[in-house]
Design a protein around this motif. Structure first.
Motif: not given
Length: 219
Positions: A35-36, A46-47, A97-100, A118-119
């Protein structure tokens, strides 16, 4: 209560997949990772993904990093790729980027200028029952789960949701990957705690298309 200045029905699309596996099943983690990958690639990065444990965050990072970076989307994970402040700076400079994140990322994080689209909330943010402080405070209630655990989790859930819309021009998607929000008796309490936004309940396969369509409408 003072009304919010934000037009949430136009600003936020809340996506809740109906076919997520149970959080305790073996297939759940794989579904979270896919899903991510799907939503972040659809959004061009932008997630931000919010997790309730460092173990789940690190497992997700390992499972998505190669595929996403092959698509030009950088993966930034708290505790692995740097401290929170450094990661936020990098995310603002390189929004593809994806920030976890976990813990502190659920509250007090401000990503202005529409860099966040997206959150993703992997799980409902319940406290660990065996945490000594949480366990001690729970003993003060006749019904610890409903009187203390659920309200505490709902508060944190709302704080997490609030990371997305920080200004009147912001627009984006919130994805909740915990099926308990639909299947358990306390699920409506979480949903009713949020502002009135546009809600879509579909399949995991439909997520990326929903994200693309909603973001395409952004000013």
């Amino acid at each position: 209560l003072v009304d919010s200045p934000f037009d949430y029905p136009k600003a936020v699309l809340l996506c809740i997949p109906r076919d997520m596996p149970d959080p305790n099943s073996r297939s759940y983690q794989e579904a979270v990772q896919q899903a991510v990958i799907d939503v972040s690639s659809a959004a061009g990065g932008r997630t931000m993904g919010l997790f309730t444990s460092h173990a789940a965050l690190q497992t997700t990072r390992s499972g998505i990093k190669e595929e996403l970076e092959g698509l030009g989307v950088k993966v930034l994970a708290q505790g692995v790729d740097g401290p929170p402040r450094s990661l936020l700076t990098t995310f603002l400079e390189k929004p593809a980027s994806v920030l976890l994140g976990t813990a502190s990322f659920w509250e007090g994080v401000d990503i202005p200028g529409g860099a966040l689209k997206v959150l993703v909330m992997a799980r409902l943010p319940f406290n660990v029952p065996t945490d000594p402080v949480f366990a001690a405070r729970s003993q003060q209630f006749e019904d610890p789960f409903n009187q203390y655990a659920v309200p505490q989790s709902v508060l944190r859930f709302r704080q997490g949701f609030g990371r997305l819309i920080r200004g009147e021009e912001d627009r984006g998607v919130v994805v909740v990957l915990d099926p308990r929000i639909l299947s358990r008796s306390y699920g409506p309490v979480f949903l009713e705690s949020l502002p009135n936004c546009t809600v879509v309940k579909g399949s995991l396969r439909e997520l990326s298309q929903a994200v693309k369509q909603w973001i395409a409408k952004s000013p």
